[in-house]
Design an enzyme around this catalytic site. Structure first.
Site, PDB file in Angstrom:
ATOM      1  N   THR A 271       3.663  -7.720  -8.448  1.00 31.01           N
ATOM      2  CA  THR A 271       4.031  -8.593  -7.327  1.00 31.01           C
ATOM      3  C   THR A 271       2.808  -9.305  -6.743  1.00 31.01           C
ATOM      4  O   THR A 271       2.789 -10.521  -6.604  1.00 31.01           O
ATOM      5  CB  THR A 271       4.674  -7.732  -6.205  1.00 31.01           C
ATOM      6  OG1 THR A 271       5.616  -6.877  -6.821  1.00 31.01           O
ATOM      7  CG2 THR A 271       5.329  -8.561  -5.151  1.00 31.01           C
TER       8      THR A 271
ATOM      9  N   LYS B 143      -4.803   3.852   5.247  1.00 31.17           N
ATOM     10  CA  LYS B 143      -5.297   2.661   5.954  1.00 31.17           C
ATOM     11  C   LYS B 143      -6.110   3.069   7.185  1.00 31.17           C
ATOM     12  O   LYS B 143      -7.124   2.435   7.513  1.00 31.17           O
ATOM     13  CB  LYS B 143      -4.109   1.778   6.344  1.00 31.17           C
ATOM     14  CG  LYS B 143      -3.370   1.233   5.108  1.00 31.17           C
ATOM     15  CD  LYS B 143      -1.990   0.709   5.454  1.00 31.17           C
ATOM     16  CE  LYS B 143      -1.257   0.170   4.238  1.00 31.17           C
ATOM     17  NZ  LYS B 143       0.158  -0.148   4.515  1.00 31.17           N
TER      18      LYS B 143
ATOM     19  N   GLY C 150      14.667  -3.367   0.297  1.00 28.17           N
ATOM     20  CA  GLY C 150      13.474  -3.338  -0.551  1.00 28.17           C
ATOM     21  C   GLY C 150      12.203  -2.980   0.199  1.00 28.17           C
ATOM     22  O   GLY C 150      11.108  -3.044  -0.358  1.00 28.17           O
TER      23      GLY C 150
ATOM     24  N   GLY D 247       4.014  -7.546   0.862  1.00 26.73           N
ATOM     25  CA  GLY D 247       4.664  -8.712   0.256  1.00 26.73           C
ATOM     26  C   GLY D 247       3.684  -9.490  -0.592  1.00 26.73           C
ATOM     27  O   GLY D 247       2.470  -9.478  -0.353  1.00 26.73           O
TER      28      GLY D 247
END
Ligand code: HSE
Length: 432
Positions: free
Chosen positions: A14, A204, A186, A301
């Site tokens: 992706t 993170k 998703g 994303g």
């Protein structure tokens, strides 16, 4: 780079596909901003057949060939996972080839060693996309705020859990229903544990803590609780008292030690982080000189993450063009990872929300208050509702040490009139 900077790509999933798209669609602008055109070189994928129609002329299933290619100026690692990414990035840096990575697991676990390797070989290691996807936070911490002292960083660093908590809060739905909704859209994986148990946010948090405080904090150093224990009752109580429940990643420094923790927390509805809904991410930085800052946007994303990766590529290109070659003494100094010790979570200063199921009889409140008093944990507010023979007792403390809070909870569990310590959540963004 005779006719452009050659980018070798490890991974064409992706994010990798998003990087290729930006390099193609924004090529002219990138060339102007970087000072040099960028050309896509070899691209390593696991399954050649799956990517054969992507128009990638130098497709290979051998990632080592990308790292070793003579003409590659910079390697982009977007394959994810610690292995084999670690060996590939190590080998690129060792030969002085700069690396841009989106790999939070790799940087959270091995960032200090990789930064040292980069410093020793004069290569650049950039990882803006590893934390909060498209939200710029690595460069602001490392560069824009280099002259300031960061006191604390509070982050909503996991979009999946923020989406789930938003749905539970706004639709009064259960955790299971909200998770199923996140999976349908998703956001959440079939196995959601990395997100809902807080592992992703902890990686993170480790990266942000290391950067904000010049420390070596790995994900193993981060105290972690996920959101699976948060109930609609907690969220409703929180709302009634003017709070929103969020999964927070917190990095802070006190008494010369760095602390990092990830857990659900009540945030005042007036705090900027409370307005971060759905799958968005945000990082709230408390700077000594700059004051409070908030960085907000999409934490995952293809295109948001690719935007951060390509921004890093431009940084690397500019550094290569500038012929960055720091003096050897400086290189040695930079190669030493800082040794600020990591604090035990018991020393963290916290405020807590404690929900108890208790017997509804005389003396119970006094006994409960006594348990708090024994460890000098001061109670800020109490709310009680009788339900026949039992009652729910909700207490919010003033700021206290996490260790004293835990000792108080242990004591409460021994009281015969306390049927259950139903929930314990920290309260952040206010008094503590
Ligand atoms: N799974 C992460 C999230 C994105 O939900 O935010 C990648 O770190």
């Amino acid at each position: 780079m005779p006719d452009g900077l050659v980018v070798g790509l490890l991974g064409h999933g992706t994010v990798g596909a998003g990087v290729v798209r930006l390099l193609r669609e924004h090529a002219d602008q990138i060339a102007v901003r970087a000072g040099v055109p960028m050309r896509l070189g070899p691209v390593a994928v696991r399954d050649l057949a799956r990517h054969s129609g992507a128009g990638l002329p130098r497709l290979t299933d051998d990632p080592r060939a990308v790292v070793a290619a003579e003409d590659v100026d910079v390697v982009v690692e977007v394959m994810g996972g610690v292995d084999p990414a670690r060996a590939l990035v190590t080998s690129a840096l060792q030969r002085g080839c700069s690396v841009v990575t989106a790999n939070k697991a790799l940087i959270a676990r091995h960032g200090a060693q990789l930064r040292a390797l980069a410093a020793a070989s004069g290569a650049r290691l950039e990882y803006e996309a590893a934390v909060a996807g498209g939200v710029p936070i690595i460069k602001p911490l490392r560069e824009s705020l280099a002259g300031d002292r960061v006191r604390r960083v509070l982050g909503i660093l996991n979009g999946t859990t923020n989406y789930i908590l938003t749905r539970m809060s706004e639709d009064a739905g259960s955790f299971a229903d909200a998770l199923a909704d996140a999976q349908r859209l998703g956001y959440a994986e079939a196995d959601p544990s990395a997100d809902v148990e807080g592992h992703d946010a902890a990686q993170k948090a480790a990266i942000l803590a290391s950067l904000a405080f010049d420390a070596t904090v790995t994900d193993a150093d981060v105290y972690r609780e996920g959101i699976t224990g948060v109930t609609t009752t907690d969220i409703a109580h929180a709302a009634r008292m003017g709070y929103v429940v969020k999964l927070l990643a917190i990095a802070e420094q006190a008494d010369g030690r760095v602390g990092a923790r990830v857990h659900p927390a009540l945030v005042p509805a007036s705090h900027p982080l409370a307005a971060v809904r759905d799958a968005y991410n945000a990082v709230f930085v408390e700077g000594e000189a700059a004051g409070s800052l908030m960085f907000y946007g999409r934490g995952a994303g293809a295109m948001p993450t690719a935007s951060a990766v390509v921004g890093d590529l431009v940084t690397v290109a500019r550094a290569l063009l500038a012929g960055e070659a720091p003096p050897k003494t400086l290189l040695r100094a930079r190669a030493e990872p800082a040794q600020v010790p990591v604090a035990d979570v018991a020393t963290a200063v916290v405020q807590a929300y404690v929900l108890l199921d208790v017997a509804d009889e005389p003396g119970v409140l006094a006994a409960v208050a006594g348990a708090f008093g024994e460890r000098s944990v001061s109670i800020r507010s109490v709310w009680q509702e009788g339900r026949g023979e039992t009652a729910q007792l909700l207490l919010i403390t003033h700021a206290t040490l996490e260790g004293d809070l835990r000792a108080t909870l242990d004591r409460l569990r021994t009281l015969p009139t306390v049927r259950d310590v139903a929930s314990v959540l920290r309260v952040e963004g206010g008094e503590a």
